[in-house]
Design an enzyme around this catalytic site. Structure first.
Site, PDB file in Angstrom:
ATOM      1  CG  ASP A 182     -26.809   8.910  -1.727  1.00  0.00           C
ATOM      2  OD1 ASP A 182     -27.093   9.194  -2.661  1.00  0.00           O
ATOM      3  OD2 ASP A 182     -27.398   8.187  -0.804  1.00  0.00           O
ATOM      4  CG  ASP A 196     -25.132  12.751   5.371  1.00  0.00           C
ATOM      5  OD1 ASP A 196     -24.057  11.866   5.716  1.00  0.00           O
ATOM      6  OD2 ASP A 196     -25.990  12.225   5.067  1.00  0.00           O
ATOM      7  CB  CYS A 202     -32.592  28.923  19.259  1.00  0.00           C
ATOM      8  SG  CYS A 202     -32.873  28.601  17.624  1.00  0.00           S
ATOM      9  CB  CYS A 220     -34.033  28.871  14.380  1.00  0.00           C
ATOM     10  SG  CYS A 220     -35.709  28.523  15.291  1.00  0.00           S
ATOM     11  CB  CYS A 229     -36.519  30.015  18.705  1.00  0.00           C
ATOM     12  SG  CYS A 229     -36.236  28.309  18.831  1.00  0.00           S
ATOM     13  CG  HIS A 239     -35.739  24.457  16.671  1.00  0.00           C
ATOM     14  ND1 HIS A 239     -35.238  25.565  17.491  1.00  0.00           N
ATOM     15  CD2 HIS A 239     -35.158  23.439  17.421  1.00  0.00           C
ATOM     16  CE1 HIS A 239     -34.464  25.153  18.439  1.00  0.00           C
ATOM     17  NE2 HIS A 239     -34.470  24.036  18.495  1.00  0.00           N
TER      18      HIS A 239
END
Lengths: 376, 376
Positions: B89, B271, B309, B311, B314, B340
């Site tokens: 930014d 974002d 999930c 991930c 998980c 997660h």
């Protein structure tokens, strides 16, 4: 269970069987007090940093989340997803160092939880029950960890009680292991030698507990304020009376130099919060001594923490980046620093084992004992 | 640079080229404010959680460790060891939200650092110099982010100045990119649309900046206190005037529902600090809504955070363990929770892209917009 592979002077290279696999000794146990390594390391990271055996704390896990809960979740291995060996301490050290309003009787100790002040009673049977619920591979005996200095007579009477407690621990664990739903029926009990820095008390106590023929023995109650020399002298005094065919564990020790000196005196197992705690403060172990990564001189240093280190952190990150993370108070700073320090400790033990295997431990000890503890 | 793969209503499925690789859009940019993801996630973790593009903050990195230092270390990609695309930014948002004793003139803004109070001046050229030193792939224009509500006349004059600043940004970056030692000579500039919730100002400003033919455009100054409906209405008003052949970035947005609704209105890039921040407080996104893992009901729950999930968290850990880590204040709690949540966001974007590819975005949006933002 313990196999002595070779001995150099008093130093021993060995191998020890647990229900969750073999441990090559001398070994450092990585400390996961509450079922997690401080500094955001995961159980998977433990594998990466060469951890052979993890240590968790009975007192902390009893208070939170509770050992019954962990038992219901399938035991500590499953709960924290670590399938290697686990040793749990007995809670004794925390009861005597953390808890408030302590009262010791023959039955055990009444105290108040350091979390919520709740009244707790813990004796040998309670400690074994908790450790049985956690399902660690090695349960430590419930003992009194007397402070140094303490009066001779107090220490003598305390040692006698610790022996009586050890017998109760043995009987209790035997019973819990025979329960049909025992989490880890192969869980074993190690005894703990006490006696402060009174060599005659240390020896007498060691002889008493050695007679119980337990699978391992620890030297407890050291590194609590006495000098390094007093600690080494005490190890030397008691070591001759420790069974040769059992592993020896020096509790809560220590610096890399302490470990080298204690291996030289016949110790096989170590544990210490120092690598994780120092890491969280930016104090990093290297093969050239201890550096403070927050130091201005590392601001533009593109080298890894230790060019001689092969850890996942040194393979990837610069000192400059790590310093920035500390200055910016990013949590990642601690994770990387603790990861490096624990890798360093595990790698130190590997090098000690290699040196013992190759018959060059004396020169390795000479080369590194002083330098590794030095702040540079 | 931007290729529109397909369009469903206003929703767009596209692909965008950067000097560090292609980005599939719609996309969520994972926020590493100070060159690190909050919650102890490493650059390697970013790959594992499906991050395509990382976002860092010009203001924060300028203040600490300094953009000159990062340039000397080879640029931000090398410094933080992330070799995928990076967007920075402009510092504008932080200057207007964090900094103290701010004074705006045509040249730029004088303010005091929130770290040490040091006086800093930042204008378009300074922001571009810093971003050039960081070497990100996408540099954002230096703009004034006006608060909502603000008087119409103030917003109008501010937009006009932001346009003048944009031209100076463009000229400055062109110059910096042509320097022989530019860190990332392919660095591109995206313009930022302002105008608060005044649709006529938004449109007029968008038309002005679109005429500069920059490689991408952002809608800034939203999600700063206006209602969701006002935000959606503003996007709808301005979207028609955004170039079809350039990516559109809605800055700082938002919840999963906000993202779905904004994709439906033609936005490509997002974002937000929310997944990392909420994660650190134990608020976890699931495909059935947001859960608070610290809740008592998860104490003995052996399921993963979200059974749907895939991930790394998980796949390995139970809700019971994660809850314990939070209650015990273990740093690992935050790492697992943030990991997660970011995986969830990246995976939400993947599912959005798949739905667009397969022509079923409308039903996907209908099924999930409300439920994903709901606390359960």
């Amino acid at each position: 269970m313990y196999r002595l592979i070779c001995q150099r002077g008093h130093a021993r290279r060995g191998e020890f069987d647990t229900p969750h696999g073999k441990v090559q000794t001398p070994v450092f146990m990585n400390v996961g007090t509450q079922g997690a390594i401080k500094g955001a390391l995961s159980a998977r990271d433990l594998k990466e940093i060469g951890c052979q055996i993890e240590l968790s704390n009975t007192y902390h896990l009893h208070v939170r989340p509770g050992d019954r809960l962990i038992r219901d979740m399938g035991g500590l291995h499953k709960f924290m997803t670590w399938n290697g060996p686990i040793l749990t301490d007995s809670g004794g050290f925390q009861v005597f160092s953390l808890a408030e309003l302590r009262r010791i009787r023959e039955e055990g100790v009444s105290f108040h939880s350091h979390i919520d002040g709740a009244k707790i009673f813990m004796g040998p049977e309670e400690s074994m029950r908790i450790q049985s619920n956690l399902g660690s591979d090695i349960a430590m005996a419930f003992d009194e960890c007397v402070k140094i200095p303490s009066p001779y007579d107090y220490v003598r009477r305390s040692c006698e009680r610790t022996t009586r407690w050890l017998i109760r621990c043995r009987d209790a664990l035997e019973e819990f292991n025979s329960e049909p739903d025992a989490v880890n029926p192969g869980q074993m009990l190690w005894g703990i030698n006490q006696g402060a820095v009174f060599h005659d008390l240390r020896i007498a106590h060691m002889q008493e507990i050695a007679a119980l023929d337990l699978p391992g023995y620890a030297i407890g109650g050291l590194a609590v304020g006495e000098s390094h020399q007093e600690m080494y002298d005490t190890i030397e005094a008691v070591e001759a009376y420790m069974p040769k065919d059992k592993p020896r564990y020096l509790m809560g020790v220590g610096t890399p130099g302490n470990i080298l000196e204690s291996v030289a005196r016949g110790v096989d197992f170590f544990d210490c919060v120092m690598p994780a705690r120092n890491g969280r403060h930016g104090h990093l172990f290297t093969w050239g001594g201890i550096i403070n990564i927050k130091n201005e001189k590392y601001a533009r240093d593109e080298q890894p923490i230790d060019p001689a280190c092969n850890c996942p952190v040194c393979r990837r990150y610069s000192r400059a980046y790590l310093r920035h993370l500390f200055k910016a108070e990013e949590m990642l700073a601690m994770r990387l620093a603790v990861g490096h320090n624990l890798y360093f400790y595990n790698s130190l033990m590997q090098k000690i084992r290699d040196a013992l295997d190759d018959g060059r431990f004396d020169s390795f000890r000479r080369d590194y004992t002083e330098i590794l503890d030095k702040r540079v």
